[in-house]
Design a protein around this motif. Sequence first.
Motif, PDB file in Angstrom:
ATOM      1  N   GLY A  86       0.795  -1.221   0.000  1.00  0.00           N
ATOM      2  CA  GLY A  86       0.000   0.000   0.000  1.00  0.00           C
ATOM      3  C   GLY A  86       0.823   1.263   0.000  1.00  0.00           C
ATOM      4  O   GLY A  86       0.298   2.348  -0.276  1.00  0.00           O
ATOM      5  N   ARG A  87       2.093   1.146   0.307  1.00  0.00           N
ATOM      6  CA  ARG A  87       2.972   2.327   0.299  1.00  0.00           C
ATOM      7  C   ARG A  87       4.387   1.960  -0.116  1.00  0.00           C
ATOM      8  O   ARG A  87       5.320   2.742   0.055  1.00  0.00           O
ATOM      9  N   LEU A 104      15.368  -4.723  -4.037  1.00  0.00           N
ATOM     10  CA  LEU A 104      15.394  -3.307  -3.695  1.00  0.00           C
ATOM     11  C   LEU A 104      13.940  -2.863  -3.624  1.00  0.00           C
ATOM     12  O   LEU A 104      13.219  -2.887  -4.632  1.00  0.00           O
ATOM     13  N   HIS A 105      13.500  -2.481  -2.449  1.00  0.00           N
ATOM     14  CA  HIS A 105      12.085  -2.175  -2.214  1.00  0.00           C
ATOM     15  C   HIS A 105      11.990  -0.782  -1.610  1.00  0.00           C
ATOM     16  O   HIS A 105      12.646  -0.482  -0.615  1.00  0.00           O
ATOM     17  N   LEU A 106      11.184   0.076  -2.219  1.00  0.00           N
ATOM     18  CA  LEU A 106      11.046   1.457  -1.767  1.00  0.00           C
ATOM     19  C   LEU A 106       9.809   1.609  -0.904  1.00  0.00           C
ATOM     20  O   LEU A 106       8.694   1.339  -1.348  1.00  0.00           O
ATOM     21  N   LYS A 107       9.987   2.051   0.325  1.00  0.00           N
ATOM     22  CA  LYS A 107       8.861   2.319   1.226  1.00  0.00           C
ATOM     23  C   LYS A 107       8.539   3.815   1.202  1.00  0.00           C
ATOM     24  O   LYS A 107       9.433   4.648   1.183  1.00  0.00           O
ATOM     25  N   ALA A 122       5.240   7.210   3.825  1.00  0.00           N
ATOM     26  CA  ALA A 122       5.812   6.926   5.138  1.00  0.00           C
ATOM     27  C   ALA A 122       6.264   8.247   5.739  1.00  0.00           C
ATOM     28  O   ALA A 122       6.604   9.178   5.010  1.00  0.00           O
ATOM     29  N   VAL A 123       6.249   8.343   7.054  1.00  0.00           N
ATOM     30  CA  VAL A 123       6.714   9.567   7.707  1.00  0.00           C
ATOM     31  C   VAL A 123       8.149   9.381   8.185  1.00  0.00           C
ATOM     32  O   VAL A 123       8.653   8.262   8.278  1.00  0.00           O
ATOM     33  N   LEU A 124       8.786  10.494   8.481  1.00  0.00           N
ATOM     34  CA  LEU A 124      10.203  10.456   8.814  1.00  0.00           C
ATOM     35  C   LEU A 124      10.487   9.598  10.036  1.00  0.00           C
ATOM     36  O   LEU A 124      11.432   8.808  10.049  1.00  0.00           O
ATOM     37  N   ARG A 125       9.660   9.705  11.084  1.00  0.00           N
ATOM     38  CA  ARG A 125       9.966   8.998  12.331  1.00  0.00           C
ATOM     39  C   ARG A 125       9.959   7.481  12.135  1.00  0.00           C
ATOM     40  O   ARG A 125      10.857   6.781  12.620  1.00  0.00           O
ATOM     41  N   ILE A 169      14.862   2.777   1.036  1.00  0.00           N
ATOM     42  CA  ILE A 169      15.048   1.596   0.197  1.00  0.00           C
ATOM     43  C   ILE A 169      15.490   0.462   1.106  1.00  0.00           C
ATOM     44  O   ILE A 169      16.514   0.555   1.785  1.00  0.00           O
ATOM     45  N   ARG A 170      14.694  -0.598   1.103  1.00  0.00           N
ATOM     46  CA  ARG A 170      14.952  -1.764   1.950  1.00  0.00           C
ATOM     47  C   ARG A 170      15.461  -2.909   1.079  1.00  0.00           C
ATOM     48  O   ARG A 170      15.019  -3.089  -0.049  1.00  0.00           O
TER      49      ARG A 170
END
Length: 478
Positions: A86-87, A104-107, A122-125, A169-170
């Motif tokens: 979803g994100r 390589l997965h972008l959140k 996603a938020v910074l925290r 990037i995970r």
Amino acid sequence: MFFNHSYAKDLQDLVSPVKVAPLFNAKLRLFNKTLAQEIKFPEHLHQPESLISALFNPQSELNRHSIAQKYGGHQFGSWNPELGDGRGLLLAELRTSESRNVDLHLKGAGKTPYSRFGDGRAVLRSTIREYLASEALHHLGIPTSRALCLISSQEPVYREKQEHGAMLIRTCQSHLRFGHFEYFYHSKQPEKLEKLFQYTLANHFPQCLEQKNAHQAMLSQIVNDTADLVAKWQSFGFCHGVMNTDNMSIHGITFDFGPYAFLDNFEPGYICNHSDHQGRYAFDQQPGVALWNLNALAHAFTPYMSIDEIKETLGEYEPRLTEQYAKLMRKKLGLQQEKQADMTLVNQWLSLLENDKRDYTASFRLLSQANLSQQDVIDHFIGREAAGTWFKQYSRRLELETQSCEQRAMLMRAANPKYVLRNYLAQIAIDRAEEGNFAECERLLTVLQSPFEEQLEHQAYAKTPPDWGQSMEISCSS
């Protein structure tokens, strides 16, 4: 070509092509150079401008075949088929020098068909928390996904309050979850389930294809890898916080960081997720929940295995977990030889910590002193008599070991970290980053990269939490 796109190409009817939605005023804030070199991430993308440009260009090598994956999941025990990326987006796969694929997965990539009513951001925290946690666990020796980079922005994102969007990037072997297999099984799509199994066996469990029943061999590997992972969580005092089946990796790695925590005071029933009102994912429930999740996954294997074969395979979990956990806990006490009463000694030590609310990490590190005395242990506890009695039993057990005190202390320090990612430390780093200062994130990462070393210049990071930071509960909100 630097990148592969096997999932996007081989399983086209199981995914949705989606392009990355750029963030306003994006800046590369953290970049994991060591990991980048390890996975052979193209050097021309190590530069901030090049990396961000590649992420936001729909025709770039990173973005051209980006996809959102579909899956379901049991969330707090209830089946939810309306899940998916979803994100996040799977950008590509890298082939490392060890001939293995790395996703390589972008959140925080923006809306997808599976965002439901969310904004896909996603938020910074939460992004900082995942970056810090994945590196902390990796350097402790706990299998985990890892963070390659973190990007901040000035884009407003609304949660409980207005915050700023961020991306991460995970990387990991793959992003296949228990929920992938559950979804195509429960939605009665056997052809797609078969495709998913064929892809997974060929790309991630090729050794299982040599076995009489490849699917049983694959399930067995997942069962044992999950048992090994949970044993490490329990021995290091790590709470995942939200062990839904869509957050469980088939590779036995820590995955999808949300409201996680390392234990401060030893509290077996500690709940780190403030949304977990029933304590389903409390620290001492993690071993049982993992088995529950494996049972849920096993339903997808029923077209390929008999019920007896599934029961037999799931039956491997508990003895494997018990064996691995006992091995890890003996190491933490400096017991190299295996004796029948060792776990009694371990459990008595844990009872002392629980009764007197002693810090889990600091207490085990205390035992790692070469010149440890009975007085050191007694002074650590309120129940001094009970502590003295335990130390006498421990000392008698140590007499059966062959190594010197110095050798034993060295081995124990390699099993008992001095530094873990306490939630209050992460919160301090987040507060400063939200003001635009990422120096504390960098310092904390440096400390967490050598968790077993003394690091005299960083002693403050080993302190137990102040009152405000003790046993913090964290939100799932991204």
